[in-house]
Design a protein around this motif. Structure first.
Motif, mmCIF file in Angstrom:
data_model
loop_
_atom_site.group_PDB
_atom_site.id
_atom_site.type_symbol
_atom_site.label_atom_id
_atom_site.label_comp_id
_atom_site.label_asym_id
_atom_site.label_seq_id
_atom_site.Cartn_x
_atom_site.Cartn_y
_atom_site.Cartn_z
ATOM 1 N N UNK A 199 1.189 -1.300 0.078
ATOM 2 C CA UNK A 199 -0.108 -0.354 0.193
ATOM 3 C C UNK A 199 0.786 1.340 -0.470
ATOM 4 N N UNK A 200 0.676 2.399 -1.157
ATOM 5 C CA UNK A 200 0.992 3.512 -1.163
ATOM 6 C C UNK A 200 1.051 4.347 0.501
ATOM 7 N N UNK A 201 2.080 4.790 0.269
ATOM 8 C CA UNK A 201 2.772 6.001 1.252
ATOM 9 C C UNK A 201 2.117 6.240 2.539
ATOM 10 N N UNK A 202 3.075 5.148 3.347
ATOM 11 C CA UNK A 202 2.718 5.405 4.719
ATOM 12 C C UNK A 202 3.688 6.252 5.484
ATOM 13 N N UNK A 203 2.155 7.358 6.570
ATOM 14 C CA UNK A 203 2.242 8.281 7.101
ATOM 15 C C UNK A 203 1.408 7.935 8.131
ATOM 16 N N UNK A 204 2.920 8.332 9.270
ATOM 17 C CA UNK A 204 2.478 8.062 10.605
ATOM 18 C C UNK A 204 1.679 8.950 11.088
ATOM 19 N N UNK A 205 0.513 8.579 11.878
ATOM 20 C CA UNK A 205 -0.645 9.398 12.617
ATOM 21 C C UNK A 205 0.153 9.959 14.547
ATOM 22 N N UNK A 206 0.301 11.835 14.607
ATOM 23 C CA UNK A 206 0.645 11.667 15.601
ATOM 24 C C UNK A 206 -0.397 12.802 16.505
ATOM 25 N N UNK A 207 -1.061 12.152 17.211
ATOM 26 C CA UNK A 207 -1.920 12.042 18.746
ATOM 27 C C UNK A 207 -1.651 13.902 18.943
ATOM 28 N N UNK A 208 -2.574 14.471 18.762
ATOM 29 C CA UNK A 208 -2.123 16.255 19.754
ATOM 30 C C UNK A 208 -2.802 16.219 20.744
ATOM 31 N N UNK A 209 -3.125 17.775 21.181
ATOM 32 C CA UNK A 209 -3.704 17.676 22.577
ATOM 33 C C UNK A 209 -3.643 17.003 23.399
ATOM 34 N N UNK A 210 -4.594 16.891 24.301
ATOM 35 C CA UNK A 210 -5.328 16.166 25.540
ATOM 36 C C UNK A 210 -6.148 15.333 25.615
ATOM 37 N N UNK A 211 -5.677 13.772 26.747
ATOM 38 C CA UNK A 211 -6.884 13.144 27.081
ATOM 39 C C UNK A 211 -6.629 11.682 26.666
ATOM 40 N N UNK A 212 -7.168 11.078 26.536
ATOM 41 C CA UNK A 212 -6.873 9.447 27.304
ATOM 42 C C UNK A 212 -7.594 8.553 25.734
ATOM 43 N N UNK A 213 -6.860 7.723 25.099
ATOM 44 C CA UNK A 213 -6.885 6.922 23.869
ATOM 45 C C UNK A 213 -7.863 6.395 24.352
ATOM 46 N N UNK A 214 -9.676 6.651 23.767
ATOM 47 C CA UNK A 214 -10.508 5.289 24.371
ATOM 48 C C UNK A 214 -11.049 4.522 23.460
ATOM 49 N N UNK A 215 -10.661 4.413 22.104
ATOM 50 C CA UNK A 215 -10.489 3.988 21.166
ATOM 51 C C UNK A 215 -9.826 3.592 19.819
ATOM 52 N N UNK A 216 -9.385 2.969 19.532
ATOM 53 C CA UNK A 216 -9.141 2.998 17.813
ATOM 54 C C UNK A 216 -9.401 1.722 16.968
ATOM 55 N N UNK A 217 -8.806 2.147 16.061
ATOM 56 C CA UNK A 217 -9.447 1.747 14.800
ATOM 57 C C UNK A 217 -8.178 0.117 14.801
ATOM 58 N N UNK A 218 -8.863 -0.860 14.223
ATOM 59 C CA UNK A 218 -8.654 -1.872 13.758
ATOM 60 C C UNK A 218 -7.492 -2.192 12.258
ATOM 61 N N UNK A 219 -6.393 -2.912 12.229
ATOM 62 C CA UNK A 219 -5.427 -2.927 10.997
ATOM 63 C C UNK A 219 -6.382 -2.922 9.969
ATOM 64 N N UNK A 220 -5.914 -2.279 8.892
ATOM 65 C CA UNK A 220 -6.994 -2.642 8.090
ATOM 66 C C UNK A 220 -8.045 -1.485 7.427
ATOM 67 N N UNK A 221 -8.597 -1.414 8.609
ATOM 68 C CA UNK A 221 -9.618 -0.297 8.631
ATOM 69 C C UNK A 221 -9.799 0.726 7.149
ATOM 70 N N UNK A 222 -10.740 1.237 6.945
ATOM 71 C CA UNK A 222 -10.643 1.830 5.192
ATOM 72 C C UNK A 222 -11.070 3.117 6.004
#
Length: 378
Positions: free
Chosen positions: A83-106
């Protein structure tokens, strides 16, 4: 089917002068190699090694049929679909991660990418990351224009006469509230840092999740996402690189046997470009990665990430007469010939014109046809 022809050494009873004449007639110049695939030809003369006539052993030859087919100077290298153009996603701001997507989610523009403190973080399209809150009173800027383009594209500015400019107008505030209502969020009219992720792609695929639920949002990457398009990547050997030219045409052979045309999009020294990457421990970080854009995404996606063979399109001929290069004889007067079997133990010399040379085979033309048996060293 090939058969073996042997030329016996002269009997002792033959006069020396006769033996000398016979040798001068039957000993050819043997073409034995094509150097480096470039078409350079090398000739050897076996009688120039100091042995006498009586010391030479009988020389055995094989017969090989002249073929009719295709020949190409293109080169091949193993690669992979990724898959093309792998890009890291940085979480900004403040808080707690309460949900994350599964690998392969579009996720498409306007969709929920992950969640912080129970509130969705939304994917929007743009090259500029969010670096400040955008709401009433925000100074003009290109980040405002980027936000307004998304609000218009997603249909939240209908009837407001909103223009995609750099001003945060009252109409912009209303469009933001419409968007927040659609998400089920408080309608504040302000977009806060950390509530959206701006990426250039309109649709992304989650390639890797690098954070755990319950982790605090910081400045590190929590996801790696890619385009939903596939590309072929290959790391050619150094002596192959000159054949991989920007925008050059290639063909990609899939594991299921299908073939996709493409063109070379980029060459990047060190690491992988447009693929899944690697840790470089295998030395790949020193190699040049070639990324190939594909013409048929449907076929590529049907195959999915997998190994492929990338072929650089070179000179080619079809419907050609083809012989092994070892069948070619360098003629005294210049040019080349082949010996064609003519009867049980006889062979006739036929002068040929040399065409394309590749993969230890040569295109020839002349008084020769497919199926003829030519003499080659055994």
């Amino acid at each position: 089917m090939s058969r073996t022809v042997k030329t016996a050494a002269p009997a002792d009873s033959t006069p020396a002068r006769a033996r000398k004449i016979r040798r001068s007639v039957v000993v050819p110049l043997l073409l034995v190699a094509v150097l480096g695939g470039s078409g350079a030809l090398a000739v050897t003369r076996p009688w120039e090694h100091g042995e006498s006539a009586t010391e030479r052993a009988p020389v055995a030859h094989d017969l090989v049929a002249v073929e009719k087919g295709s020949l190409s100077t293109g080169i091949q290298a193993g690669g992979a679909l990724a898959f093309d153009k792998p890009t890291p996603v940085v979480a900004t701001g403040r808080g707690t991660l309460t949900a994350l997507p599964a690998v392969g989610t579009v996720v498409k523009t306007g969709g929920r990418l992950y969640e912080v403190d129970g509130r969705p973080v939304v994917l929007l399209r743009g090259a500029r990351p969010m670096w400040r809150d955008l709401g009433p009173g925000a100074a003009d800027g290109p980040d405002v224009e980027q936000l307004k383009r998304n609000l218009i594209k997603l249909g939240h500015a209908e009837g407001l006469g909103l223009a995609a400019d750099q001003k945060f107008t009252p109409g912009t505030t209303t469009a933001v509230k419409h968007w927040q209502k659609a998400l089920g969020m408080p309608q504040t009219g302000t977009v806060t840092v950390g509530s959206v992720v701006m990426l250039p792609q309109p649709t992304i695929r989650v390639q890797q999740v690098g954070a755990q639920l319950g982790a605090a949002v910081g400045t590190g990457s929590i996801l790696t996402v890619t385009s939903t398009d596939l590309v072929a990547t290959v790391q050619p050997a150094e002596n192959q690189l000159s054949r991989f030219k920007p925008n050059g045409k290639v063909t990609v052979k899939l594991t299921d046997g299908g073939t996709i045309n493409g063109h070379i999009r980029s060459l990047v020294r060190g690491g992988a470009s447009g693929g899944s990457g690697g840790d470089g421990n295998d030395g790949s970080s020193d190699k040049t990665t070639v990324t190939v854009a594909l013409d048929a995404q449907g076929l590529a996606k049907k195959s999915g990430p997998s190994s492929v063979v990338v072929s650089v399109v070179g000179d080619s001929v079809s419907d050609a007469l083809i012989v092994p290069v070892t069948a070619l004889l360098a003629l005294d007067g210049g040019g080349y010939g082949v010996k064609v079997a003519d009867g049980a133990d006889a062979a006739r010399l036929v002068k040929v014109q040399l065409g394309l040379v590749a993969d230890a085979k040569a295109q020839v033309s002349g008084a020769i046809r497919a199926g003829d048996q030519v003499v080659v060293p055994k």
